[in-house]
Write a protein that holds these residues in place. Structure first.
Motif, PDB file in Angstrom:
ATOM      1  N   ASP A  34       0.836  -1.206   0.000  1.00 51.00           N
ATOM      2  CA  ASP A  34       0.000   0.000   0.000  1.00 51.00           C
ATOM      3  C   ASP A  34       0.864   1.247   0.000  1.00 51.00           C
ATOM      4  OD1 ASP A  34      -2.273  -1.468   0.020  1.00 51.00           O
ATOM      5  OD2 ASP A  34      -2.895  -0.938   2.065  1.00 51.00           O
ATOM      6  N   GLN A  70       1.154   1.809   5.730  1.00 50.30           N
ATOM      7  CA  GLN A  70       0.585   0.937   6.759  1.00 50.30           C
ATOM      8  C   GLN A  70       1.306  -0.409   6.723  1.00 50.30           C
ATOM      9  OE1 GLN A  70      -3.872   1.264   6.104  1.00 50.30           O
ATOM     10  NE2 GLN A  70      -3.702   1.370   8.321  1.00 50.30           N
ATOM     11  N   ARG A  88      -1.837   4.739   9.233  1.00 47.20           N
ATOM     12  CA  ARG A  88      -1.610   5.483   8.015  1.00 47.20           C
ATOM     13  C   ARG A  88      -0.621   6.609   8.304  1.00 47.20           C
ATOM     14  NH1 ARG A  88      -3.684   7.259   3.422  1.00 47.20           N
ATOM     15  NH2 ARG A  88      -4.818   5.596   2.382  1.00 47.20           N
TER      16      ARG A  88
HETATM   17 MG    MG Z   1      -4.324   1.981   4.407  1.00 48.13          MG
END
Ligand code: MG
Ligand code: UDP
Length: 348
Positions: free
Chosen positions: A96, A100, A202
């Motif tokens: 991602d 994360q 995040r």
């Molecule tokens: Mg994420």
């Protein structure tokens, strides 16, 4: 196809301007330390912010960067699919953009890969900074999915994983529209193992998976991987007929041996509502499948690429090559031929 690149990193991004540069730095640092040849394949999934421009700018100075720029938002799973299509590495890592999934786990994945594993998935042992709601729904979702699909899809894993070239080639031969990649990766088989990691918060920005998208995605996981829900109709049908028959015996008994035969309006309405509810649910389930068949039959391309940057260099798989249709394979479309890094890259 060129095999010089050892590791491709596929990074789907959708409105990630706040993190993407940091992501690039962390990935670069980790990959430089491994000493392997690598490429960073960023897929811009129709971001409305500067994500693509930032990567296009970085691509001017770093020849390991590739950018696949979609014409609009096609969704996370399709973005990853395009990343796989455009990757040239012997191993491919899907990660991602929001940090994360810590890039620092990648060397451990590569290690497992060298040991001979063809799929190394990241197993989240902890999830930081996610709502209780998300954790609880995720927990149950993975268990239900496992029940319905005979336990083949590993629980508590996201899309953060390493796959071998063989797995990638097998996957890119899939044409289905409703993509549930982690299911597809389990489905193709090969030697699979896990590395555990703690899922971070995040780095910046907010989730691009609001509840609605999440539900869509969860439905894809189930309806694209099993038709067991359809059997629900059969089971319920059986149960209801049997109970109906037993109830009929009771009604007959009342009519023949007692006097109170007319009462029971409430139970009639009750039974009615329940049965109508069940009928609608089953219709809905059938609709999910019919809708998916419709999507598949239309046979549209999976995605449209506005431009591809960083591919045409010597020894590199060219962007155009990817778009040559494989046998019976309508995949991505490249809107225009893209030469090396274009001057106005990304800001059209
Ligand atoms: Mg994420
Ligand atoms: N993403 C994408 N297209 C979308 C939604 C998300 O490419 O339509 C990317 C996003 O930029 C991120 C990854 O998919 O790199 C996971 O999304 P997010 O972090 O928002 O999901 P969460 O971690 O909250 O489940």
């Amino acid at each position: 196809m060129d095999r010089d690149i050892v590791c491709s990193i596929v990074v789907p991004m959708y409105n990630e301007e706040e993190v993407i540069e940091e992501t690039y730095k962390r990935l670069k640092k980790v990959m430089d330390e491994t000493g392997e040849t690598y490429e960073l394949v960023f897929v811009n999934d129709g971001s409305r912010d500067r994500s693509a421009e930032i990567i296009a700018d970085l691509a001017r100075t770093d020849e390991n960067i590739r950018l696949v720029d979609f014409s609009r938002n096609f969704g996370h799973q399709i973005a990853v699919t395009a990343g796989l299509d455009y990757s040239a590495g012997q191993a491919i890592v899907i990660i991602d953009a929001d940090l994360q999934d810590p890039p620092e786990v990648i060397p451990r994945m590569l290690e497992k890969w060298r040991e001979g594993y063809e799929v190394v998935y990241g197993k989240r042992i902890k999830r930081h900074g996610e709502t209780v709601f998300k954790k609880v729904t995720a927990f149950f979702y993975y268990r239900i999915l496992a029940m319905l699909t005979n336990d083949k899809i590993p629980k508590d894993t996201g899309d953060f994983r390493l796959i071998d070239r063989k797995v990638c080639d097998a996957m890119t031969s899939f044409n289905e529209r409703n993509r549930f990649l982690r299911g597809m990766i389990s489905w193709v088989g090969f030697r699979q193992t896990a590395v555990e990691y703690v899922r971070d918060e995040r780095f910046a920005g907010e989730t691009k998976y609001p509840l609605k998208k999440m539900l869509r995605f969860a439905a894809d996981g189930i309806f694209s991987f099993t038709y067991k829900p359809l059997k629900l109709a059969t089971y319920l049908g059986f149960i209801l007929s049997i109970s109906g028959f037993i109830y009929l015996l009771y009604v007959l008994y009342q009519a023949l041996f007692t006097d109170n035969t007319v009462s029971g309006w409430a139970s009639t309405i009750g039974v009615n509502i329940i049965f109508n509810g069940i009928t609608l649910i089953i219709l809905g389930i059938i609709g999910e499948y019919v809708g998916r068949i419709y999507e598949e039959v239309k046979g549209r391309p999976l995605y449209i690429v506005r431009q591809a940057i960083g591919f045409d260099k010597e020894g590199q798989k060219s962007a155009k090559e990817v778009d040559k249709p494989k046998a019976n394979n309508h995949r991505g479309i490249l809107a225009e031929e893209t030469e090396e890094i274009k001057e106005d890259a990304g800001d059209e």
